[in-house]
Design a protein around this motif. Structure first.
Motif, short mmCIF file in Angstrom:
data_model
loop_
_atom_site.label_atom_id
_atom_site.label_comp_id
_atom_site.label_asym_id
_atom_site.label_seq_id
_atom_site.Cartn_x
_atom_site.Cartn_y
_atom_site.Cartn_z
N VAL A 59 0.86 -1.19 0.00
CA VAL A 59 0.00 0.00 0.00
C VAL A 59 0.89 1.23 0.00
O VAL A 59 1.67 1.44 0.94
N GLU A 60 0.80 2.03 -1.04
CA GLU A 60 1.69 3.18 -1.20
C GLU A 60 0.91 4.37 -1.72
O GLU A 60 0.23 4.30 -2.75
N ILE A 61 1.00 5.50 -1.03
CA ILE A 61 0.27 6.71 -1.40
C ILE A 61 1.06 7.61 -2.35
O ILE A 61 0.51 8.45 -3.04
N ASP A 62 2.38 7.41 -2.39
CA ASP A 62 3.27 8.26 -3.20
C ASP A 62 3.30 7.75 -4.65
O ASP A 62 3.79 6.65 -4.92
N THR A 63 2.81 8.54 -5.57
CA THR A 63 2.71 8.11 -6.97
C THR A 63 4.08 7.83 -7.58
O THR A 63 4.23 6.92 -8.41
N GLU A 64 5.09 8.59 -7.17
CA GLU A 64 6.43 8.37 -7.70
C GLU A 64 6.97 7.01 -7.26
O GLU A 64 7.61 6.28 -8.04
N SER A 65 6.71 6.64 -6.01
CA SER A 65 7.13 5.33 -5.51
C SER A 65 6.38 4.21 -6.24
O SER A 65 6.96 3.17 -6.56
N VAL A 66 5.09 4.43 -6.49
CA VAL A 66 4.30 3.43 -7.21
C VAL A 66 4.88 3.20 -8.61
O VAL A 66 5.05 2.06 -9.05
N ASP A 67 5.22 4.28 -9.30
CA ASP A 67 5.82 4.16 -10.63
C ASP A 67 7.14 3.40 -10.57
O ASP A 67 7.44 2.56 -11.43
N TYR A 68 7.94 3.70 -9.54
CA TYR A 68 9.23 3.02 -9.38
C TYR A 68 9.03 1.51 -9.18
O TYR A 68 9.72 0.69 -9.80
N LEU A 69 8.09 1.15 -8.31
CA LEU A 69 7.85 -0.26 -8.03
C LEU A 69 7.36 -1.01 -9.27
O LEU A 69 7.77 -2.14 -9.53
N ARG A 70 6.47 -0.37 -10.01
CA ARG A 70 5.96 -1.02 -11.22
C ARG A 70 7.06 -1.26 -12.24
O ARG A 70 7.06 -2.26 -12.97
N MET A 71 8.04 -0.35 -12.27
CA MET A 71 9.13 -0.46 -13.23
C MET A 71 10.20 -1.44 -12.77
O MET A 71 10.78 -2.17 -13.58
N ASN A 72 10.46 -1.47 -11.45
CA ASN A 72 11.62 -2.20 -10.95
C ASN A 72 11.31 -3.49 -10.20
O ASN A 72 12.21 -4.29 -9.95
N VAL A 73 10.05 -3.67 -9.80
CA VAL A 73 9.67 -4.90 -9.10
C VAL A 73 8.47 -5.51 -9.83
O VAL A 73 7.33 -5.45 -9.35
N PRO A 74 8.70 -6.08 -11.01
CA PRO A 74 7.59 -6.57 -11.84
C PRO A 74 6.75 -7.67 -11.17
O PRO A 74 5.58 -7.84 -11.50
N SER A 75 7.34 -8.38 -10.22
CA SER A 75 6.59 -9.45 -9.56
C SER A 75 5.46 -8.90 -8.67
O SER A 75 4.61 -9.67 -8.20
N LEU A 76 5.43 -7.57 -8.47
CA LEU A 76 4.35 -6.95 -7.70
C LEU A 76 3.14 -6.61 -8.57
O LEU A 76 2.16 -6.05 -8.07
N GLU A 77 3.21 -6.92 -9.84
CA GLU A 77 2.13 -6.59 -10.76
C GLU A 77 0.78 -7.06 -10.20
O GLU A 77 0.60 -8.23 -9.84
N GLY A 78 -0.17 -6.12 -10.11
CA GLY A 78 -1.49 -6.43 -9.60
C GLY A 78 -1.59 -6.46 -8.09
O GLY A 78 -2.67 -6.72 -7.54
N ARG A 79 -0.47 -6.19 -7.40
CA ARG A 79 -0.49 -6.25 -5.93
C ARG A 79 -0.05 -4.93 -5.30
O ARG A 79 0.36 -4.90 -4.15
N ILE A 80 -0.14 -3.85 -6.08
CA ILE A 80 0.17 -2.52 -5.57
C ILE A 80 -1.13 -1.74 -5.42
O ILE A 80 -1.87 -1.55 -6.39
N MET A 81 -1.39 -1.27 -4.20
CA MET A 81 -2.58 -0.45 -3.95
C MET A 81 -2.13 0.99 -3.74
O MET A 81 -1.42 1.28 -2.78
N GLU A 82 -2.53 1.86 -4.64
CA GLU A 82 -2.19 3.28 -4.51
C GLU A 82 -3.25 3.95 -3.64
O GLU A 82 -4.19 4.58 -4.11
N GLU A 83 -3.10 3.76 -2.34
CA GLU A 83 -4.11 4.16 -1.36
C GLU A 83 -3.46 4.77 -0.12
O GLU A 83 -2.27 4.58 0.13
N ASP A 84 -4.29 5.45 0.68
CA ASP A 84 -3.89 5.91 2.01
C ASP A 84 -4.21 4.78 2.98
O ASP A 84 -5.37 4.44 3.18
N PHE A 85 -3.19 4.19 3.59
CA PHE A 85 -3.40 3.05 4.49
C PHE A 85 -4.38 3.39 5.61
O PHE A 85 -5.18 2.54 6.02
N LEU A 86 -4.34 4.62 6.10
CA LEU A 86 -5.19 5.00 7.22
C LEU A 86 -6.67 5.03 6.86
O LEU A 86 -7.53 5.00 7.74
N ARG A 87 -6.97 5.09 5.57
CA ARG A 87 -8.36 5.10 5.11
C ARG A 87 -8.79 3.75 4.54
O ARG A 87 -9.92 3.59 4.10
N LEU A 88 -7.89 2.80 4.55
CA LEU A 88 -8.13 1.53 3.88
C LEU A 88 -8.98 0.60 4.74
O LEU A 88 -8.73 0.43 5.93
#
Length: 257
Positions: A59-88
């Motif tokens: 769970v990651e709220i920072d869009t830049e971090s989300v983009d980095y993870l999608r590019m560099n950790v492909p095994s996370l495909e479909g398992r990244i939530m671009e959300e605020d954990f406190l509201r989840l």
């Protein structure tokens, strides 16, 4: 590609792989359960969790971090939530299932994260990770210590809390001004406190809200008009001196007035 740490998000990226590996090890006893990682950033902890075979959602709220993870950790495909954990809604992630929470938690919202975990205590079997050392010590503080506070009691009512190890400032980018601590919370066997849970929370918060006063003086606002104080030796103590069970006793003594 690198992610620029953002002060507004309380980001201090861990750079020491040895520390990241030790944090991942805190969930070794829960390999069979799905795991939610809070604020993975550039994935230094994420990679160790994946290597260990955990069923991982981040769970990651920072869009830049989300983009980095999608590019560099492909095994996370479909398992990244671009959300605020406190509201989840954590219960909706794994309906009816137990799961674990882990992270290198942002210092500025770490207490709020643990309050949020408490809302799902019947499903969160283990919660571990790194936060500011002072806050980590507070979570694990036993009765009779100055560090003990509201979150100490509320968490320890439902979890066994361990302070595991300290992390120095120089292993982060940027280095924080304080040391960090790693904790692990493991769900205990308590299913019923033996008192009204809402009332219990109110008593804990009211007494620590006036922590320099004895219980005798801090609970008056919780009593019905004209009600007398309970006849109990607890009245002479301060809140940090009470065990969880004594807070349960105190709650019941107030409710019976």
């Amino acid at each position: 590609m690198q992610v620029k740490p953002k002060k507004a998000l309380g980001q201090h990226f861990l750079t020491d792989l040895g520390v990241a590996s030790r944090i991942a090890d805190t969930l070794d006893g829960f390999r069979e359960l799905p795991v939610v990682e809070v604020g993975p950033g550039m994935g230094v902890l994420t990679r160790f969790l994946l290597e260990k075979g955990h069923d991982l959602t981040v769970v990651e709220i920072d869009t830049e971090s989300v983009d980095y993870l999608r590019m560099n950790v492909p095994s996370l495909e479909g398992r990244i939530m671009e959300e605020d954990f406190l509201r989840l809604d954590l219960g909706a992630l794994f309906p009816g299932r137990k799961f674990c929470v882990i992270g290198n938690y942002p210092y500025n919202i770490s207490s709020q994260i643990f309050f949020h975990v408490l809302e799902w205590k019947d499903q969160v079997a283990c919660c571990s990770g790194m936060l500011q050392k002072e806050v980590a010590e507070r979570l694990a503080a036993p009765p009779g210590t100055k560090a003990r506070g509201i979150l100490s009691v509320l968490l320890q009512a439902w979890y066994d809390v361990e302070y595991l190890f300290t992390v120095d400032e120089h292993v982060f980018n940027p280095p924080p001004k304080v040391k960090s601590g790693v904790v692990r919370l493991t769900r205990n066997d308590v299913t019923d406190l033996g008192c009204d849970e809402r009332r219990f929370k109110a008593v804990v918060k009211a007494t620590f809200g006036q922590r320099r006063k004895t219980i005798r003086n801090s609970i008056k606002s919780l009593l019905a008009p004209g009600a007398s104080l309970p006849d109990s030796p607890l009245m002479a103590l301060r809140p940090e001196q009470l065990t969880v069970q004594q807070f349960v006793e105190l709650t019941n003594s107030i409710d019976n007035r």
